[in-house]
Write an enzyme that holds these catalytic residues in place. Structure first.
Site, PDB file in Angstrom:
ATOM      1  N   HIS A  50       0.846  -1.173   0.053  1.00 34.13           N
ATOM      2  CA  HIS A  50       0.397   0.573   0.133  1.00 34.13           C
ATOM      3  C   HIS A  50       1.180   1.520   0.056  1.00 34.13           C
ATOM      4  O   HIS A  50       2.141   1.129   0.148  1.00 34.13           O
ATOM      5  CB  HIS A  50      -0.795   0.261   0.930  1.00 34.13           C
ATOM      6  CG  HIS A  50       0.073  -0.827   2.452  1.00 34.13           C
ATOM      7  ND1 HIS A  50       0.670   0.650   3.107  1.00 34.13           N
ATOM      8  CD2 HIS A  50      -0.642  -1.309   3.708  1.00 34.13           C
ATOM      9  CE1 HIS A  50       1.063  -0.245   4.207  1.00 34.13           C
ATOM     10  NE2 HIS A  50       0.140  -1.553   4.215  1.00 34.13           N
TER      11      HIS A  50
HETATM   12  P1  TYD Z   1      -1.443  -3.229   8.061  1.00 37.21           P
HETATM   13  O1  TYD Z   1      -0.995  -2.017   7.922  1.00 37.21           O
HETATM   14  O2  TYD Z   1      -2.991  -3.063   6.560  1.00 37.21           O
HETATM   15  O3  TYD Z   1      -0.881  -3.969   7.553  1.00 37.21           O
HETATM   16  P2  TYD Z   1       0.436  -4.211   6.609  1.00 37.21           P
HETATM   17  O4  TYD Z   1       0.880  -3.172   6.394  1.00 37.21           O
HETATM   18  O5  TYD Z   1       1.577  -4.761   7.505  1.00 37.21           O
HETATM   19  O6  TYD Z   1      -0.169  -5.734   5.625  1.00 37.21           O
HETATM   20  O7  TYD Z   1      -2.033  -3.553   9.309  1.00 37.21           O
HETATM   21  C1  TYD Z   1      -2.968  -4.687   9.244  1.00 37.21           C
HETATM   22  C2  TYD Z   1      -4.633  -4.370  10.393  1.00 37.21           C
HETATM   23  O8  TYD Z   1      -3.541  -3.414  11.856  1.00 37.21           O
HETATM   24  C3  TYD Z   1      -4.991  -3.060   9.601  1.00 37.21           C
HETATM   25  O9  TYD Z   1      -6.553  -3.813  10.595  1.00 37.21           O
HETATM   26  C4  TYD Z   1      -4.829  -2.377  10.976  1.00 37.21           C
HETATM   27  C5  TYD Z   1      -4.542  -2.628  12.210  1.00 37.21           C
HETATM   28  N1  TYD Z   1      -3.593  -1.179  12.504  1.00 37.21           N
HETATM   29  C6  TYD Z   1      -3.355  -1.313  13.580  1.00 37.21           C
HETATM   30  O10 TYD Z   1      -4.205  -1.019  14.305  1.00 37.21           O
HETATM   31  N2  TYD Z   1      -2.688  -0.093  14.077  1.00 37.21           N
HETATM   32  C7  TYD Z   1      -1.189   0.002  13.678  1.00 37.21           C
HETATM   33  O11 TYD Z   1      -0.219   0.871  13.888  1.00 37.21           O
HETATM   34  C8  TYD Z   1      -1.389  -0.698  12.665  1.00 37.21           C
HETATM   35  C9  TYD Z   1       0.089  -0.272  11.549  1.00 37.21           C
HETATM   36  C10 TYD Z   1      -1.855  -1.528  12.251  1.00 37.21           C
END
Ligand code: TYD
Length: 133
Positions: A50
């Site tokens: 992303h």
């Molecule tokens: P996401 O950023 O989509 O993970 P990655 O980029 O590693 O694939 O985050 C996964 C889930 O965690 C999403 O539902 C949002 C949540 N999240 C939080 O609640 N707080 C945070 O600081 C982060 C980074 C993610």
């Protein structure tokens, strides 16, 4: 993409082991709002495909190794992170993905923002549109 860069951190070595550290606006060019970490990644999984509108980040492999792939929509760069005394600074506005996680790797992400789903661009087509591509 020259603003994406590996930043080496201080490293104090002695017989008891090594110590490194990060201070905001000194070793990294932003104020720290949040720290999170990614761990227990099963083999072959990819994370973080992303872009962020505002969030700047600094990514460190505290343990093990993984790759960070960064793209501006046209050009791609891959950085392998595998030491805890340096990390990758990624400004806002790039597409970035993390993959090739080794067993027991631990990815530390230091962020310039609090968590906000609104800051994410999760669709690659939206990212290309925003970059006028
Ligand atoms: P996401 O950023 O989509 O993970 P990655 O980029 O590693 O694939 O985050 C996964 C889930 O965690 C999403 O539902 C949002 C949540 N999240 C939080 O609640 N707080 C945070 O600081 C982060 C980074 C993610």
């Amino acid at each position: 993409m020259d603003d994406i860069k590996i930043i080496h951190l201080p490293k104090y070595e002695d017989l008891r082991g090594n110590l490194s550290f990060i201070e905001e606006e000194d070793h990294i060019p932003f104020k720290i709002k949040r720290v999170y970490w990614i761990y227990d990644v099963p083999g072959g999984m990819r994370r973080g495909g992303h872009s962020f509108k505002i969030q700047q980040e600094f990514i460190v492999a505290l343990s093990g190794s993984f790759d960070v792939e960064v793209s501006d929509g046209i050009n791609n760069k891959t950085f392998q992170l595998n030491r805890s005394y340096y990390g990758l600074y990624v400004p806002a506005g790039y597409w970035r993905e993390m993959n090739s996680f080794s067993t027991n790797s631990l990815a530390l992400v230091i962020s310039s923002t609090e968590f906000s789903e609104n800051d994410y661009i999760r669709e690659h087509s939206d990212f290309l549109k925003l970059r006028s591509l």
